[in-house]
Design a protein around this motif. Structure first.
Motif, PDB file in Angstrom:
ATOM      1  N   LEU A 162       0.884  -1.059  -0.030  1.00 39.71           N
ATOM      2  CA  LEU A 162       0.009   0.155   0.072  1.00 39.71           C
ATOM      3  C   LEU A 162       1.007   1.260   0.121  1.00 39.71           C
ATOM      4  O   LEU A 162       0.545   2.401  -0.645  1.00 39.71           O
ATOM      5  CB  LEU A 162      -0.830  -0.004   1.011  1.00 39.71           C
ATOM      6  N   ARG A 163       2.060   1.093   0.477  1.00 36.47           N
ATOM      7  CA  ARG A 163       2.887   2.272   0.591  1.00 36.47           C
ATOM      8  C   ARG A 163       3.229   2.588  -0.964  1.00 36.47           C
ATOM      9  O   ARG A 163       3.523   3.779  -1.504  1.00 36.47           O
ATOM     10  CB  ARG A 163       4.226   2.052   1.099  1.00 36.47           C
ATOM     11  N   TRP A 164       3.424   1.654  -1.966  1.00 37.55           N
ATOM     12  CA  TRP A 164       3.634   1.634  -3.374  1.00 37.55           C
ATOM     13  C   TRP A 164       2.538   2.368  -4.097  1.00 37.55           C
ATOM     14  O   TRP A 164       2.683   3.215  -5.083  1.00 37.55           O
ATOM     15  CB  TRP A 164       3.991   0.442  -4.182  1.00 37.55           C
ATOM     16  N   ALA A 165       1.099   2.087  -3.660  1.00 40.16           N
ATOM     17  CA  ALA A 165       0.266   2.701  -4.310  1.00 40.16           C
ATOM     18  C   ALA A 165      -0.039   4.090  -4.052  1.00 40.16           C
ATOM     19  O   ALA A 165      -0.215   4.832  -5.078  1.00 40.16           O
ATOM     20  CB  ALA A 165      -1.249   1.969  -3.524  1.00 40.16           C
ATOM     21  N   ARG A 166       0.465   4.538  -2.803  1.00 41.58           N
ATOM     22  CA  ARG A 166       0.443   5.922  -2.658  1.00 41.58           C
ATOM     23  C   ARG A 166       1.750   6.459  -3.683  1.00 41.58           C
ATOM     24  O   ARG A 166       1.372   7.764  -4.160  1.00 41.58           O
ATOM     25  CB  ARG A 166       0.651   6.434  -1.367  1.00 41.58           C
ATOM     26  N   ALA A 167       2.744   5.870  -3.622  1.00 40.59           N
ATOM     27  CA  ALA A 167       4.045   6.617  -4.301  1.00 40.59           C
ATOM     28  C   ALA A 167       3.561   6.792  -5.960  1.00 40.59           C
ATOM     29  O   ALA A 167       4.265   7.652  -6.418  1.00 40.59           O
ATOM     30  CB  ALA A 167       5.157   5.467  -4.437  1.00 40.59           C
TER      31      ALA A 167
END
Length: 200
Positions: A162-167
């Motif tokens: 989910l950190r990547w989804a924001r990135a």
């Protein structure tokens, strides 16, 4: 033990789990472009796959693949309840989620991170991920953690992804359950410590 990692990559999940278990370990950053370690040595000599994470045990044994490393760590610290024992069906629900995250979410980001992905395919990849994240958001409507009522190895991996989804700025405006999940996991001491150690 030594964890080979790249800041913010999928190695963050086993890094979090190492901290959850309270085990002694060291970190070794890997430059994935050059396949070199900080001292200039060849990472491929340690892990011929050339990817992170890799966990080197005290006896020199190397374990690779995030989901396997996390299962090993959880099984080696059963008192932490990060993965149920084999006699408990909830173990397999956790592993079901772990595999969904690996195959449907994690791999779905690959086209968005690769510079050689054709521009016309990126909107397709984004739409597929957004649909799958909407499904996960629905699953989190009735529980705080993805596999049940307490934190497991699947939650560390989902948080990582989910950190990547924001990135990459996926459309997540209506996915409030995911936002709440991220906030809950981000507040854990293990997550704060792991992200701090990786400079995130």
């Amino acid at each position: 033990m030594k964890l080979f990692y790249k800041p913010g990559a999928c190695s963050l999940a086993p890094h979090i789990i190492l901290r959850e278990t309270g085990k002694d370990f060291t970190l070794e950053a890997v430059d994935l472009m050059t396949k070199r370690l900080g001292d200039g040595s060849d990472y491929l000599a340690i892990n011929p796959k050339g990817q992170v994470p890799a966990l080197q045990l005290d006896d020199g044994t190397l374990i690779t693949e995030s989901v396997v490393i996390m299962q090993y760590l959880a099984d080696s610290a059963p008192q932490k309840n990060l993965l149920a024992p084999t006699s408990d069906l909830s173990r397999y629900k956790t592993l079901e989620w772990l595999n969904y995250i690996a195959t449907e979410l994690h791999k779905g980001f690959t086209p968005l991170f690769r510079p050689d992905t054709p521009d016309e395919y990126k909107p397709v990849a984004r739409a597929l991920l957004e649909k799958k994240l909407s499904f996960v958001n629905g699953e989190l409507a009735s529980r705080e953690f993805i596999a049940g009522d307490h934190f497991t190895i699947a939650d560390a991996y989902l948080y990582n992804v989910l950190r990547w989804a924001r990135a990459v700025k996926l459309e997540m405006g209506s996915l409030s359950n995911l936002d709440a999940f991220v906030a809950r996991v981000a507040a854990r001491e293990s997550v704060i410590a792991a992200q701090g150690a990786e400079g995130l």
